[in-house]
Design an enzyme around this catalytic site. Structure first.
Site, mmCIF file in Angstrom:
data_model
loop_
_atom_site.group_PDB
_atom_site.id
_atom_site.type_symbol
_atom_site.label_atom_id
_atom_site.label_comp_id
_atom_site.label_asym_id
_atom_site.label_seq_id
_atom_site.Cartn_x
_atom_site.Cartn_y
_atom_site.Cartn_z
ATOM 1 N N ASP A 1 4.362 45.725 -40.012
ATOM 2 C CA ASP A 1 3.087 45.046 -39.709
ATOM 3 C C ASP A 1 3.137 43.814 -38.926
ATOM 4 O O ASP A 1 2.412 43.199 -38.798
ATOM 5 C CB ASP A 1 2.252 45.092 -40.916
ATOM 6 N N SER B 1 -5.187 43.460 -38.680
ATOM 7 C CA SER B 1 -4.959 45.091 -38.756
ATOM 8 C C SER B 1 -6.023 45.697 -39.400
ATOM 9 O O SER B 1 -6.809 45.330 -40.404
ATOM 10 C CB SER B 1 -3.691 45.232 -39.608
ATOM 11 N N GLN C 1 -0.594 51.771 -35.087
ATOM 12 C CA GLN C 1 -1.480 50.831 -35.732
ATOM 13 C C GLN C 1 -2.607 50.516 -34.714
ATOM 14 O O GLN C 1 -2.582 50.261 -33.653
ATOM 15 C CB GLN C 1 -0.748 49.616 -36.127
#
Length: 290
Positions: free
Chosen positions: A207, A232, A282
């Protein structure tokens, strides 16, 4: 192991509060909220601790619902969706202040033989030839407009040795480049032989940089330069082959699209000997401040 890695492992070692409930600590990150990779990793640890022995994580799908409060613990409730002959499925909801902030679905599989093929690993310089995070930040210190950003980024990544192949987004804001970013990474220390731990640490790191290609496509320097704000929205991972988080891994990231205040990142992670270990996708909020 160094102190930073010890602290990270302690952070991910969620405390059992009941048969299927766990409690995780929080800590600050570069942004004034809980780092998304922390919540993904803690939730995967919680799910994995309810799974029959011998079953490895092979996929996860997660949504970030609210910003996490770094000053409050996070409660993780695990739901046992299914225990089949080959696959085990779990759902995890993370709660703070009485509200869900995140949920994750994860699947685990007992090992079996099967058809085997993979894409080829790109040819890139080895990690030993590249700048460390500290060296890169020092080289480009004059780019940052957000106070103390470089120091906070160094602290947030202290347990991870992460090295860009090519320049990071903050190196040359204002100059659009191809929407592709590659980094080598590994945790900074030797780990025990616990497959779940290695997978969770890779989820944690995944991430950190996955929206970089979105920034590169538009010549944006990123959060530290102050020309975009972001977070995110969701995160998905497929674990294809065994890996170690304490060995060098190549994270090859690209962005096929950005629109409507959102950007999409997709990536592959290879072991140093060329095995495709993980696929990652993502979507995140990427907005230009007004």
């Amino acid at each position: 192991m160094g102190e930073a890695l010890d602290d990270l492992l302690d952070l991910l070692d969620v405390e059992r509060a009941g048969e299927d409930t766990f409690r995780g600590r929080s800590r600050g990150a570069v942004a004034p909220r809980v780092f998304g990779g922390q919540v993904v990793a803690q939730a995967l640890v919680a799910a994995g601790r309810t799974v029959p022995e011998g079953r490895a994580a092979h996929s996860l799908h997660a949504y970030f619902l609210r910003a996490g409060d770094p000053d409050a613990p996070i409660a993780y409730a695990v739901e046992r969706i299914r225990d089949g002959r080959s696959f085990t499925n779990r759902r995890v909801v993370a709660v703070q202040h009485g509200k869900p902030i995140f949920h994750l679905s994860a699947s685990f599989q007992a090992y079996e033989e099967g058809l085997d093929h993979q894409a080829g690993m790109p040819s890139v310089p080895g990690p030993e030839t590249l700048l460390t995070t500290r060296e890169s930040l020092a080289r480009h210190a004059d780019r940052f407009t957000v106070p103390d950003f470089a120091e906070r980024l160094l602290e947030a990544r202290a347990a991870v040795d992460l090295r860009y192949v090519g320049e990071p987004p903050y190196a040359a804001p204002g100059e659009p480049r191809a929407p592709r970013s590659r980094v080598w990474f590994r945790v900074d220390g030797e780990l025990p032989d616990d497959p779940l731990l290695h997978v969770c640490l890779v989820a944690y790191v995944s991430d950190m940089t996955l929206l970089d290609p979105v920034l590169l496509a538009h010549g944006r320097g990123g959060w530290g330069v102050g020309d975009v704000v972001g977070a995110s929205l969701d995160h998905a991972m497929w674990f294809h082959r065994p890996l170690r988080a304490d060995a060098w891994l190549l994270y090859d990231q690209e962005s096929p699209s950005s629109s409507a205040g959102r950007g999409l990142g997709q990536a592959r992670i290879w072991t140093r000997d060329g095995r495709l270990a993980v696929s990652v996708v993502q979507e995140g909020v990427v907005r230009v401040p007004r």
